[in-house]
Design a protein around this motif. Sequence first.
Motif, PDB file in Angstrom:
ATOM      1  N   ASN A 159     -22.197   0.296 -22.269  1.00 30.24           N
ATOM      2  CA  ASN A 159     -23.542  -0.293 -22.243  1.00 30.24           C
ATOM      3  C   ASN A 159     -23.612  -1.453 -21.245  1.00 30.24           C
ATOM      4  N   MET A 160     -23.912  -1.108 -19.976  1.00 32.71           N
ATOM      5  CA  MET A 160     -24.038  -2.120 -18.930  1.00 32.71           C
ATOM      6  C   MET A 160     -25.389  -1.966 -18.249  1.00 32.71           C
ATOM      7  N   PRO A 161     -25.907  -3.043 -17.660  1.00 34.47           N
ATOM      8  CA  PRO A 161     -27.217  -2.967 -16.995  1.00 34.47           C
ATOM      9  C   PRO A 161     -27.171  -2.116 -15.720  1.00 34.47           C
ATOM     10  N   LYS A 162     -28.329  -1.596 -15.327  1.00 32.68           N
ATOM     11  CA  LYS A 162     -28.528  -0.802 -14.104  1.00 32.68           C
ATOM     12  C   LYS A 162     -27.856   0.569 -14.173  1.00 32.68           C
ATOM     13  N   LEU A 163     -26.524   0.593 -14.249  1.00 33.58           N
ATOM     14  CA  LEU A 163     -25.808   1.872 -14.292  1.00 33.58           C
ATOM     15  C   LEU A 163     -24.833   1.857 -15.468  1.00 33.58           C
ATOM     16  N   LYS A 164     -25.087   2.728 -16.443  1.00 34.32           N
ATOM     17  CA  LYS A 164     -24.240   2.800 -17.636  1.00 34.32           C
ATOM     18  C   LYS A 164     -22.831   3.279 -17.268  1.00 34.32           C
ATOM     19  N   GLY A 165     -21.877   2.934 -18.118  1.00 32.39           N
ATOM     20  CA  GLY A 165     -20.487   3.248 -17.837  1.00 32.39           C
ATOM     21  C   GLY A 165     -20.203   4.724 -17.613  1.00 32.39           C
ATOM     22  N   LEU A 166     -20.718   5.599 -18.501  1.00 33.68           N
ATOM     23  CA  LEU A 166     -20.457   7.030 -18.362  1.00 33.68           C
ATOM     24  C   LEU A 166     -21.171   7.621 -17.148  1.00 33.68           C
ATOM     25  N   ASP A 167     -22.367   7.097 -16.848  1.00 29.84           N
ATOM     26  CA  ASP A 167     -23.079   7.552 -15.645  1.00 29.84           C
ATOM     27  C   ASP A 167     -22.304   7.150 -14.391  1.00 29.84           C
ATOM     28  N   PHE A 168     -21.730   5.951 -14.422  1.00 29.88           N
ATOM     29  CA  PHE A 168     -20.887   5.495 -13.310  1.00 29.88           C
ATOM     30  C   PHE A 168     -19.685   6.413 -13.143  1.00 29.88           C
ATOM     31  N   LEU A 169     -19.062   6.775 -14.260  1.00 29.48           N
ATOM     32  CA  LEU A 169     -17.883   7.639 -14.218  1.00 29.48           C
ATOM     33  C   LEU A 169     -18.220   8.991 -13.596  1.00 29.48           C
ATOM     34  N   LYS A 170     -19.411   9.493 -13.876  1.00 28.82           N
ATOM     35  CA  LYS A 170     -19.845  10.784 -13.329  1.00 28.82           C
ATOM     36  C   LYS A 170     -20.026  10.735 -11.811  1.00 28.82           C
ATOM     37  N   THR A 171     -20.267   9.549 -11.259  1.00 22.58           N
ATOM     38  CA  THR A 171     -20.486   9.435  -9.814  1.00 22.58           C
ATOM     39  C   THR A 171     -19.182   9.479  -9.030  1.00 22.58           C
TER      40      THR A 171
ATOM     41  N   GLU B  33      -6.038  -6.149 -11.274  1.00 17.46           N
ATOM     42  CA  GLU B  33      -6.424  -6.187  -9.872  1.00 17.46           C
ATOM     43  C   GLU B  33      -7.817  -6.779  -9.651  1.00 17.46           C
ATOM     44  N   LYS B  34      -8.726  -6.596 -10.627  1.00 14.10           N
ATOM     45  CA  LYS B  34     -10.107  -7.039 -10.400  1.00 14.10           C
ATOM     46  C   LYS B  34     -10.886  -7.087 -11.708  1.00 14.10           C
ATOM     47  N   ASN B  35     -11.705  -8.133 -11.857  1.00 19.27           N
ATOM     48  CA  ASN B  35     -12.686  -8.218 -12.937  1.00 19.27           C
ATOM     49  C   ASN B  35     -14.041  -7.822 -12.373  1.00 19.27           C
ATOM     50  N   CYS B  36     -14.606  -6.739 -12.864  1.00 19.14           N
ATOM     51  CA  CYS B  36     -15.916  -6.272 -12.402  1.00 19.14           C
ATOM     52  C   CYS B  36     -16.921  -6.409 -13.541  1.00 19.14           C
ATOM     53  N   TYR B  37     -18.072  -6.981 -13.241  1.00 17.63           N
ATOM     54  CA  TYR B  37     -19.051  -7.245 -14.287  1.00 17.63           C
ATOM     55  C   TYR B  37     -20.236  -6.282 -14.254  1.00 17.63           C
ATOM     56  N   ASN B  38     -20.189  -5.312 -13.351  1.00 17.69           N
ATOM     57  CA  ASN B  38     -21.170  -4.220 -13.352  1.00 17.69           C
ATOM     58  C   ASN B  38     -20.580  -3.049 -12.573  1.00 17.69           C
ATOM     59  N   ALA B  39     -21.212  -1.900 -12.711  1.00 19.78           N
ATOM     60  CA  ALA B  39     -20.683  -0.678 -12.103  1.00 19.78           C
ATOM     61  C   ALA B  39     -20.716  -0.718 -10.580  1.00 19.78           C
ATOM     62  N   MET B  40     -21.717  -1.360 -10.016  1.00 19.48           N
ATOM     63  CA  MET B  40     -21.829  -1.405  -8.554  1.00 19.48           C
ATOM     64  C   MET B  40     -20.668  -2.180  -7.935  1.00 19.48           C
ATOM     65  N   GLU B  41     -20.299  -3.265  -8.593  1.00 18.15           N
ATOM     66  CA  GLU B  41     -19.161  -4.067  -8.134  1.00 18.15           C
ATOM     67  C   GLU B  41     -17.872  -3.241  -8.204  1.00 18.15           C
ATOM     68  N   ALA B  42     -17.725  -2.476  -9.288  1.00 16.84           N
ATOM     69  CA  ALA B  42     -16.540  -1.634  -9.457  1.00 16.84           C
ATOM     70  C   ALA B  42     -16.501  -0.524  -8.413  1.00 16.84           C
ATOM     71  N   MET B  43     -17.662   0.060  -8.124  1.00 19.03           N
ATOM     72  CA  MET B  43     -17.742   1.133  -7.149  1.00 19.03           C
ATOM     73  C   MET B  43     -17.281   0.664  -5.772  1.00 19.03           C
ATOM     74  N   GLN B  44     -17.719  -0.522  -5.385  1.00 20.81           N
ATOM     75  CA  GLN B  44     -17.322  -1.081  -4.096  1.00 20.81           C
ATOM     76  C   GLN B  44     -15.817  -1.311  -4.049  1.00 20.81           C
TER      77      GLN B  44
END
Length: 233
Positions: free
Chosen positions: A56-68, A30-41
Amino acid sequence: MLKYIIIDDEPLAHEIIEEFCSMLPHLQLEKNCYNAMEAMQFLNENTIDFMFLDINMPKLKGLDFLKTLTNPPKTIITTAYKEHALEGFELNVIDYILKPFSFDRLVKAVNKISNSQTEKTIIKEVSNSNNTSNRFFVKGDKKHHQIDLNTLLYIEAYGNYTKLYLKDGMIVSHEKISHYETILDTSNFLRIHKSFIIAIDKIKFIEGNRIIIDEHKVPIGQTYKSRVNKLFS
């Protein structure tokens, strides 16, 4: 068809995952996301079945993103860092695969998604049937326990797990309470608290802000009182 997205800051990782997944006809990217913010949107506006998530991604790490995420989709972690595996599984990820991974390893992870979806469908069908001996299986303590819905008194949230209280004992399940709220028949199972789902036909009586089931006293959450009040109407 299972819909998925890829969240990874490395284009090569996208290419490999896409290539492998293209060989599995029941998957749809459905989508290629290259950072967590793009995925969140994207997730705020769309529904998917699962996601491949790098750590290991810039700005927001993968596990931190998952916690949000309050209601995250099924997640397969793809990373070169094995030291985060325990934290990943504590967040209820479906699988944790280390880069570089083979096609066979990815298929194994995807099959866990497929099995999870199938299990949900089976339990829904069982729960919604009129069979008086409705049953389903619950994974806990490295075993699959067969549960007769007629013996289920109530369910209690227990961190990322749940406790299923039965007439003859208690079982700890690997699923969150939200999982059971989704699959159980709402005509007989009611969420009365952020941490409790009860079997309506097992209620002995309601007293103030608690429900008595056998010898158990289950609290009614303030925001769930209106649901309980509907039982009287």
